[in-house]
Scaffold this motif. Structure first.
Motif, PDB file in Angstrom:
ATOM      1  N   GLU A  80     -59.280  55.784  99.343  1.00  0.00           N
ATOM      2  CA  GLU A  80     -58.085  56.315  98.681  1.00  0.00           C
ATOM      3  C   GLU A  80     -56.937  55.314  98.750  1.00  0.00           C
ATOM      4  N   TYR A  81     -56.842  54.618  99.872  1.00  0.00           N
ATOM      5  CA  TYR A  81     -55.775  53.614 100.021  1.00  0.00           C
ATOM      6  C   TYR A  81     -55.954  52.495  99.005  1.00  0.00           C
ATOM      7  N   THR A  82     -57.183  52.024  98.841  1.00  0.00           N
ATOM      8  CA  THR A  82     -57.454  50.935  97.900  1.00  0.00           C
ATOM      9  C   THR A  82     -57.030  51.335  96.492  1.00  0.00           C
ATOM     10  N   THR A  83     -57.375  52.551  96.089  1.00  0.00           N
ATOM     11  CA  THR A  83     -57.010  53.047  94.760  1.00  0.00           C
ATOM     12  C   THR A  83     -55.504  53.236  94.647  1.00  0.00           C
ATOM     13  N   LEU A  84     -54.914  53.839  95.682  1.00  0.00           N
ATOM     14  CA  LEU A  84     -53.475  54.109  95.658  1.00  0.00           C
ATOM     15  C   LEU A  84     -52.664  52.823  95.618  1.00  0.00           C
ATOM     16  N   GLN A  85     -53.039  51.860  96.438  1.00  0.00           N
ATOM     17  CA  GLN A  85     -52.271  50.609  96.526  1.00  0.00           C
ATOM     18  C   GLN A  85     -52.241  49.903  95.175  1.00  0.00           C
ATOM     19  N   LYS A  86     -53.372  49.831  94.514  1.00  0.00           N
ATOM     20  CA  LYS A  86     -53.425  49.202  93.188  1.00  0.00           C
ATOM     21  C   LYS A  86     -52.549  49.955  92.193  1.00  0.00           C
ATOM     22  N   ALA A  87     -52.626  51.277  92.240  1.00  0.00           N
ATOM     23  CA  ALA A  87     -51.845  52.103  91.312  1.00  0.00           C
ATOM     24  C   ALA A  87     -50.345  51.947  91.561  1.00  0.00           C
ATOM     25  N   LEU A  88     -49.937  51.905  92.841  1.00  0.00           N
ATOM     26  CA  LEU A  88     -48.520  51.783  93.155  1.00  0.00           C
ATOM     27  C   LEU A  88     -47.974  50.405  92.792  1.00  0.00           C
ATOM     28  N   LEU A  89     -48.773  49.369  93.003  1.00  0.00           N
ATOM     29  CA  LEU A  89     -48.337  48.023  92.623  1.00  0.00           C
ATOM     30  C   LEU A  89     -48.136  47.939  91.108  1.00  0.00           C
ATOM     31  N   LYS A  90     -49.061  48.522  90.347  1.00  0.00           N
ATOM     32  CA  LYS A  90     -48.928  48.519  88.883  1.00  0.00           C
ATOM     33  C   LYS A  90     -47.714  49.344  88.459  1.00  0.00           C
ATOM     34  N   GLU A  91     -47.535  50.489  89.097  1.00  0.00           N
ATOM     35  CA  GLU A  91     -46.393  51.349  88.778  1.00  0.00           C
ATOM     36  C   GLU A  91     -45.079  50.624  89.041  1.00  0.00           C
ATOM     37  N   PHE A  92     -45.019  49.948  90.181  1.00  0.00           N
ATOM     38  CA  PHE A  92     -43.803  49.206  90.535  1.00  0.00           C
ATOM     39  C   PHE A  92     -43.518  48.124  89.497  1.00  0.00           C
ATOM     40  N   LEU A  93     -44.548  47.382  89.116  1.00  0.00           N
ATOM     41  CA  LEU A  93     -44.381  46.309  88.137  1.00  0.00           C
ATOM     42  C   LEU A  93     -43.927  46.870  86.796  1.00  0.00           C
ATOM     43  N   ASP A  94     -44.545  47.980  86.355  1.00  0.00           N
ATOM     44  CA  ASP A  94     -44.164  48.594  85.085  1.00  0.00           C
ATOM     45  C   ASP A  94     -42.703  49.045  85.107  1.00  0.00           C
ATOM     46  N   LEU A  95     -42.291  49.655  86.225  1.00  0.00           N
ATOM     47  CA  LEU A  95     -40.906  50.122  86.343  1.00  0.00           C
ATOM     48  C   LEU A  95     -39.936  48.950  86.371  1.00  0.00           C
ATOM     49  N   GLN A  96     -40.349  47.879  87.032  1.00  0.00           N
ATOM     50  CA  GLN A  96     -39.502  46.687  87.101  1.00  0.00           C
ATOM     51  C   GLN A  96     -39.331  46.065  85.720  1.00  0.00           C
ATOM     52  N   ILE A  97     -40.422  45.977  84.965  1.00  0.00           N
ATOM     53  CA  ILE A  97     -40.367  45.434  83.596  1.00  0.00           C
ATOM     54  C   ILE A  97     -39.444  46.302  82.733  1.00  0.00           C
ATOM     55  N   GLN A  98     -39.602  47.612  82.861  1.00  0.00           N
ATOM     56  CA  GLN A  98     -38.787  48.538  82.072  1.00  0.00           C
ATOM     57  C   GLN A  98     -37.299  48.385  82.409  1.00  0.00           C
ATOM     58  N   HIS A  99     -37.010  48.283  83.699  1.00  0.00           N
ATOM     59  CA  HIS A  99     -35.625  48.142  84.143  1.00  0.00           C
ATOM     60  C   HIS A  99     -35.011  46.829  83.657  1.00  0.00           C
ATOM     61  N   LEU A 100     -35.748  45.740  83.810  1.00  0.00           N
ATOM     62  CA  LEU A 100     -35.232  44.435  83.400  1.00  0.00           C
ATOM     63  C   LEU A 100     -35.064  44.354  81.883  1.00  0.00           C
ATOM     64  N   LYS A 101     -35.991  44.955  81.152  1.00  0.00           N
ATOM     65  CA  LYS A 101     -35.893  44.955  79.684  1.00  0.00           C
ATOM     66  C   LYS A 101     -34.669  45.754  79.234  1.00  0.00           C
ATOM     67  N   SER A 102     -34.463  46.925  79.854  1.00  0.00           N
ATOM     68  CA  SER A 102     -33.302  47.751  79.495  1.00  0.00           C
ATOM     69  C   SER A 102     -32.006  47.006  79.781  1.00  0.00           C
ATOM     70  N   SER A 103     -31.961  46.325  80.945  1.00  0.00           N
ATOM     71  CA  SER A 103     -30.763  45.557  81.311  1.00  0.00           C
ATOM     72  C   SER A 103     -30.542  44.400  80.341  1.00  0.00           C
ATOM     73  N   ALA A 104     -31.631  43.723  80.000  1.00  0.00           N
ATOM     74  CA  ALA A 104     -31.522  42.593  79.071  1.00  0.00           C
ATOM     75  C   ALA A 104     -31.062  43.064  77.691  1.00  0.00           C
ATOM     76  N   ASP A 105     -31.551  44.220  77.227  1.00  0.00           N
ATOM     77  CA  ASP A 105     -31.147  44.759  75.936  1.00  0.00           C
ATOM     78  C   ASP A 105     -29.641  45.062  75.914  1.00  0.00           C
ATOM     79  N   VAL A 106     -29.141  45.624  77.033  1.00  0.00           N
ATOM     80  CA  VAL A 106     -27.716  45.917  77.122  1.00  0.00           C
ATOM     81  C   VAL A 106     -26.882  44.649  77.000  1.00  0.00           C
ATOM     82  N   LEU A 107     -27.272  43.629  77.769  1.00  0.00           N
ATOM     83  CA  LEU A 107     -26.485  42.392  77.779  1.00  0.00           C
ATOM     84  C   LEU A 107     -26.617  41.620  76.482  1.00  0.00           C
ATOM     85  N   THR A 108     -27.789  41.706  75.853  1.00  0.00           N
ATOM     86  CA  THR A 108     -27.984  40.990  74.583  1.00  0.00           C
ATOM     87  C   THR A 108     -27.127  41.605  73.486  1.00  0.00           C
TER      88      THR A 108
END
Length: 236
Positions: free
Chosen positions: A206-234
């Motif tokens: 369960e840890y192996t599955t969870l860790q992969k899922a959380l890392l992907k989730e974190f990356l997706d959220l980070q991309i979304q946050h940075l894109k939203s911030s970049a759109d505002v500034l652009t």
């Protein structure tokens, strides 16, 4: 059945002398070593994620307490939002002394920073909900379950060694009863060993599955946050 006092004496004897101690089998030893590593690094990851979401330790403690008490948490402005409002206020207070164009620039730039700050706050809130909380629940529930099973296994092991010692010292008249007690404790130890193995294996999977899922989730959220911030500034 061995008493708590019997276990305490056995434990003390193992710590202070060379009292007999039944070893765990190689598989359960390896699994529990794996669990120890998972626990260590899950705790470290959780600590850093919580610091990322809220760098202020006093506010982290306050938020944790509010959650335990089921109190509503305050959605505080991010540092960037504060910065944006300061820029806006700077322009407002300097308005009598600057051109209208400069005043509008303060408001425009300050407003953009406020929006970036909102994106940051929303992104961190999402990380807290979708990454921090699942990891915290895994540590408390799944790793906690392994910990309980491990403690039970150690108690069964102590009971077994107590019975072994009693069997060795039993007089002829008590030999049969001592052997029967030893057989019972051996069975309990073997059963608990199997249960602990299974719980550990399931938790590792369960840890192996969870860790992969959380890392992907974190990356997706980070991309979304940075894109939203970049759109505002652009577009400001």
């Amino acid at each position: 059945m061995p008493s708590f006092l019997d276990r305490a004496k056995q434990y003390a004897g193992e710590k202070l002398s060379d009292a007999e101690k039944t070893p765990y089998d190689a598989e359960v030893t390896e699994l529990l070593s794996h669990i120890d590593i998972i626990k260590e690094w899950s705790d470290k990851n959780l600590k850093k994620l919580e610091e990322l979401v809220q760098p202020n330790p006093a506010l982290r403690a306050e938020t944790a307490l509010n959650k335990k008490l089921d109190n509503k948490t305050v959605d505080r402005m991010s540092t960037i939002e504060h910065w944006g409002t300061i820029v806006e206020s700077t322009g407002y207070n300097m308005k009598p002394f600057i051109t209208e164009e400069d005043y509008k620039l303060y408001q425009l730039y300050g407003g953009a920073e406020v929006k970036v700050g909102e994106c940051t706050r929303e992104g961190l809130n999402s990380i807290s909900e979708k990454v921090v909380t699942p990891l915290k629940e895994f540590i408390a529930n799944k790793l906690g379950e392994v910990g309980k099973s491990r403690k039970t296994l150690e108690s069964r092991r102590l009971d077994l060694d107590v019975s072994k010692n009693k069997c060795k010292k039993a007089k002829e008249a008590d030999k049969a009863a001592a052997e029967a007690s030893l057989a019972e404790q051996q069975t309990k130890f073997d059963v608990q060993t199997g249960e602990t193995k299974q719980i550990a294996k399931t938790t590792i999977e369960e840890y192996t599955t969870l860790q992969k899922a959380l890392l992907k989730e974190f990356l997706d959220l980070q991309i979304q946050h940075l894109k939203s911030s970049a759109d505002v500034l652009t577009n400001y």
